[in-house]
Design an enzyme around this catalytic site. Structure first.
Site, PDB file in Angstrom:
ATOM      1  CG  PHE A 142      -1.804   1.218   1.289  1.00 55.02           C
ATOM      2  CD1 PHE A 142      -2.856   1.361   0.402  1.00 55.02           C
ATOM      3  CD2 PHE A 142      -1.590   2.227   2.230  1.00 55.02           C
ATOM      4  CE1 PHE A 142      -3.688   2.479   0.440  1.00 55.02           C
ATOM      5  CE2 PHE A 142      -2.419   3.346   2.282  1.00 55.02           C
ATOM      6  CZ  PHE A 142      -3.468   3.465   1.373  1.00 55.02           C
ATOM      7  N   GLY A 143       0.632   2.127  -0.949  1.00 52.15           N
ATOM      8  CA  GLY A 143       1.355   3.397  -1.029  1.00 52.15           C
ATOM      9  C   GLY A 143       0.434   4.552  -0.661  1.00 52.15           C
ATOM     10  CE1 TYR A 144       2.333   4.913   4.265  1.00 49.07           C
ATOM     11  CE2 TYR A 144       2.269   7.270   4.685  1.00 49.07           C
ATOM     12  CZ  TYR A 144       2.808   6.027   4.925  1.00 49.07           C
ATOM     13  OH  TYR A 144       3.849   5.904   5.817  1.00 49.07           O
ATOM     14  N   GLY A 145       2.149   7.725   0.015  1.00 45.58           N
ATOM     15  CA  GLY A 145       3.024   8.876  -0.200  1.00 45.58           C
ATOM     16  C   GLY A 145       3.521   8.840  -1.634  1.00 45.58           C
ATOM     17  CB  SER A 146       6.907   9.158  -3.111  1.00 44.52           C
ATOM     18  OG  SER A 146       7.509   8.080  -2.438  1.00 44.52           O
ATOM     19  CD  GLU A 191       9.767   4.978  -0.116  1.00 45.81           C
ATOM     20  OE1 GLU A 191       9.968   5.892   0.705  1.00 45.81           O
ATOM     21  OE2 GLU A 191       9.244   5.156  -1.210  1.00 45.81           O
TER      22      GLU A 191
HETATM   23  C1  BEZ Z   1       4.576   5.617   0.382  1.00 49.38           C
HETATM   24  O1  BEZ Z   1       3.456   5.250   0.490  1.00 49.38           O
HETATM   25  O2  BEZ Z   1       4.936   6.206  -0.585  1.00 49.38           O
HETATM   26  C2  BEZ Z   1       5.538   5.334   1.465  1.00 49.38           C
HETATM   27  C3  BEZ Z   1       5.459   6.065   2.608  1.00 49.38           C
HETATM   28  C4  BEZ Z   1       6.372   5.809   3.602  1.00 49.38           C
HETATM   29  C5  BEZ Z   1       7.331   4.849   3.452  1.00 49.38           C
HETATM   30  C6  BEZ Z   1       7.353   4.115   2.310  1.00 49.38           C
HETATM   31  C7  BEZ Z   1       6.455   4.364   1.310  1.00 49.38           C
END
Ligand code: BEZ
Length: 228
Positions: A15-19, A104
């Site tokens: 699951f991605g919630y950022g980049s 990450e």
């Molecule tokens: C992401 O969802 O992009 C992410 C956020 C924090 C750490 C790793 C990935």
């Protein structure tokens, strides 16, 4: 790989919630917008000097714990965090885990959580998610949005500007669903858009001050320190 061996490979949904929303991991064969429950997304994790995003990056905070932090700015209406689930090609799972750890892991821990797809009829999945837990040294606790926005605006690392990370996240969130708006992110993005971005020469001065040098895209996962 034979069909028999492919069955032995571990299943990985990420699951991605950022980049990860706009910069996918390698080797995925499905990308599904949706949400996880029980968290609040906040730009309260320090990533100073990393190539991926220096300055401030997002983490997830368990909603029960978040309520104890006295954060009155843009409280979310619910405990849903929108993002994207990626299914990794089974024979590439180990390779992708190594890639993600390099890209990450800075302060983040691995958790597993149920994921709900936006579109009806697609099954729920258990997803791996990276969370900067409150006891990791880079978790900064509740910060004022203006302070976060100023830090994001001025932070630049070897692979880019922190403000681009924020603005791309804000834009990517608008594309997932009519419900995927996150006011914490949009508020920061509005503040940063109203600020003057650092100039190219400030950028170069800062990079040489920190001892970091720009790296090419193929080397992007490595933080390169100049030996003075
Ligand atoms: C992401 O969802 O992009 C992410 C956020 C924090 C750490 C790793 C990935």
């Amino acid at each position: 790989m034979t069909a028999e061996h492919a069955q032995d490979q571990p299943e990985l949904w990420l699951f991605g919630y950022g980049s990860l929303i706009w910069k996918p991991p390698p080797h995925f064969d499905q990308r599904i917008p949706g949400y996880i429950k029980g968290y609040v997304r906040r730009f309260w994790q320090d990533h100073r000097g990393t190539p991926e995003a220096p300055g401030r990056v997002v983490t997830l905070i368990e909603r029960g714990f978040w309520k104890t932090l006295g954060d009155t700015q843009n409280p979310p209406e619910n405990d849903l965090v929108w993002g994207v689930a990626y299914h990794i090609i089974p024979e590439k799972v180990e390779e992708v885990r190594e890639y993600l750890d390099i890209r990450e892991i800075n302060g983040y821990s691995i958790q597993y959580t149920p994921f709900v797809p936006a579109e009806e009829g697609i099954p729920e999945q258990t997803c791996l998610v990276y969370i900067g837990m409150p006891d990791n040294p880079q978790f900064l606790g509740a910060l004022q949005p203006q302070v976060v926005a100023e830090k994001i605006n001025e932070s630049i690392g070897p692979s880019g500007e922190n403000r681009e990370y924020l603005l791309q996240l804000d834009e990517a969130l608008q594309t997932l669903s009519p419900d995927s708006h996150d006011e914490h992110i949009s508020d920061l993005a509005r503040r940063v858009r109203s600020m003057t971005p650092p100039t190219r020469s400030t950028h170069h001065r800062r990079l040489s001050k920190t001892g970091l040098q720009r790296v090419s895209s193929t080397e992007e996962q490595e933080e390169v320190e100049k030996t003075a």
